[in-house]
Design an enzyme around this catalytic site. Structure first.
Site, PDB file in Angstrom:
ATOM      1  CG  ASP A  23      -4.130   5.438  -2.541  1.00  0.00           C
ATOM      2  OD1 ASP A  23      -3.137   5.081  -1.885  1.00  0.00           O
ATOM      3  OD2 ASP A  23      -5.283   5.090  -2.267  1.00  0.00           O
ATOM      4  CG  ASP A  70      -1.930   1.122   1.185  1.00  0.00           C
ATOM      5  OD1 ASP A  70      -2.040   1.791   0.142  1.00  0.00           O
ATOM      6  OD2 ASP A  70      -2.607   1.340   2.196  1.00  0.00           O
TER       7      ASP A  70
END
Length: 488
Positions: free
Chosen positions: A368, A164
């Site tokens: 992201d 992530d």
């Protein structure tokens, strides 16, 4: 009388010119590209084999200290989507769950940024009662869309770890468990690892946490709490992580003994954010502070996605845009978006000011890996959507679906033409394939424009729009790049 006649002729000439201009504008061709409608993908099948290294594994087997070794490494890993952990669910249910995770993820990002911006001055790290911490974890945000398999400890125990870019902390579930969520692998037991080491309370590494505490043995403790009520608590320690045959020692990570809330089935998380405790920051000298990933469109390819660390992460011919820094929050990767083109024409109502981050850290654009659907500030989204609707007016419309307000009925179609779409970053124009912005949402042939509007000033470039590109993060050069041919 002559003056009135001349005015009349001028009026009629103006009307004719206006009509000609409107006709030319309406007849001006949109740039189109072909979309081959494909159904929602089923859950992928996992194919890792713990006992057998990959055929292209590196032969490096030595133990490497990220703080002292001068050896530069390169390593490549497979990535898989979390849907692979739910192989019995239908494509429709998997997509619905993905949108639920996405809503939670984006909401948490907005909340974190808003709280960080509201702090004045920025909060310094330190020991705090109640263990209130702002460390970010994709698992608790319902994100964690992609995971890999790596070894933890000595000897290495192979575990599924979520990757992530919107998270800093590295952590795994550890036994003994006071409360642990269900995961695919056995819980990691630190007492069976020769390389596990606690971090002394109050040491610089312990104090690098936003919030830290001490146990009775004066060793460092961490707790991460999230807006959705999820929490992970345990020992802050150092451990060896093994990527195929390459081991990196003394990586600071949380060994969580009490993990409760909205977590997925992976064993933990490898944070790839920009903060001090993220994996790229901790191991900067080992991988030259470079990594990249390619997220494959699962509806079009059975190839796994991939993650690369080291100099090999930067593909030749990549287009780069500078990274910006939020003065209040160092986790996220901010970029400068200048405009958007639809059908070959810049959308006129979109100016760079719609995406600008101010001096207090409000607004801006982040890229992201854990958010699926790109969110644009509402004025930018409305203008982009309206331009796309105009260019796709020959397609049959369908009812809205979830957060999508521009959908089409493509049932029975094997090929359709749709307007092109380009994201104009500073120094890099990203021309998206049609599959990156018109996506299937059900099994009935409904496809929707995969962008959404937000009333928040912060825009988020999600992973659907990143599919098929190698997205390269060069932290040493403070830039992020895109290569459409970097996934081979």
């Amino acid at each position: 009388m002559g003056q009135r006649s001349r005015n009349s002729r001028l009026f009629h000439s103006s009307i004719i010119l206006l009509l000609v201009s409107l006709s030319a504008a309406l007849s001006s061709p949109f740039q189109l590209q072909t979309l081959l409608p494909r159904p929602l993908p089923s859950a992928p099948t996992l194919s890792w084999h713990d006992s057998e290294p990959e055929s292209n594994s590196l032969q490096e087997t030595s133990q490497l200290d990220p703080l002292s070794s001068n050896t530069t490494l390169e390593v490549q890993l497979e990535l898989h989507h979390v849907d692979a952990l739910s192989s019995e669910d239908t494509p429709e249910l998997l997509f619905d769950l993905r949108l639920q995770r996405d809503a939670l993820r984006s909401g948490t990002i907005y909340s974190l940024v808003s709280k960080a911006v509201a702090r004045n001055p920025p909060r310094a790290a330190g020991r705090r009662s109640g263990f209130s911490s702002s460390i970010i974890s994709g698992l608790a945000q319902g994100s964690g869309e992609y995971f890999t398999r790596l070894g933890v400890g000595t000897p290495a125990r192979n575990l599924y770890m979520v990757l992530d870019t919107g998270s800093d902390v590295v952590w795994v579930q550890c036994s003994p468990c006071k409360s642990c969520y269900s995961q695919s692998d056995p819980i990691f037991d630190p007492t069976k690892s020769a390389s596990f080491s606690g971090i002394p309370c109050g040491s610089p590494l312990c104090r690098s946490l936003d919030s830290w505490g001490c146990n009775q043995r004066r060793m460092c403790l961490y707790q991460v709490s999230y807006g959705d009520g999820s929490v992970t608590f345990g020992d802050f320690s150092t451990e060896t992580l093994t990527f195929r045959r390459t081991s990196v020692g003394r990586v600071a990570l949380g060994c969580g003994h009490d993990n409760e809330g909205l977590f997925v089935g992976a064993a933990g998380l490898l944070g790839l954010g920009r903060g001090k405790l993220s994996f790229p920051s901790q191991t900067g000298s080992r991988f030259n502070r470079k990594f990249s990933y390619c997220l494959v469109d699962r509806s079009a390819s059975s190839k796994p996605s991939s993650l690369v660390f080291g100099d090999a992460a930067i593909p030749r011919g990549a287009l780069f845009t500078p990274l910006l820094t939020n003065p209040k929050l160092d986790t996220f990767y901010y970029v400068e978006l200048l405009g958007i083109s639809v059908g070959g024409t810049r959308v006129p109502k979109i100016s760079p000011s719609l995406f600008k981050m101010d001096q207090d850290g409000n607004g801006g654009v982040i890229i992201d890996s854990g958010t699926s659907v790109t969110r644009l500030t509402q004025p930018a989204y409305t203008a982009t959507r309206d331009a796309f609707r105009l260019g796709a007016r020959n397609l049959k419309r369908a009812p809205d679906f979830s957060l999508f307000d521009t959908c089409f009925d493509l049932s029975g179609q094997t090929s359709v033409k749709v307007p092109t779409l380009v994201l104009h970053f500073r120094g890099a124009d990203l021309s998206l394939p049609a599959t990156n912005y018109l996506i299937p949402v059900d099994s009935s042939g409904t496809f929707c424009f995969a962008f959404a509007g937000t009333m928040n000033g912060l825009s988020i470039i999600g992973n659907i729009q990143q599919q098929g590109f190698r997205v390269a993060y060069d932290l040493a050069g403070s830039r992020v790049g895109f290569s459409p041919r970097g996934c081979a």
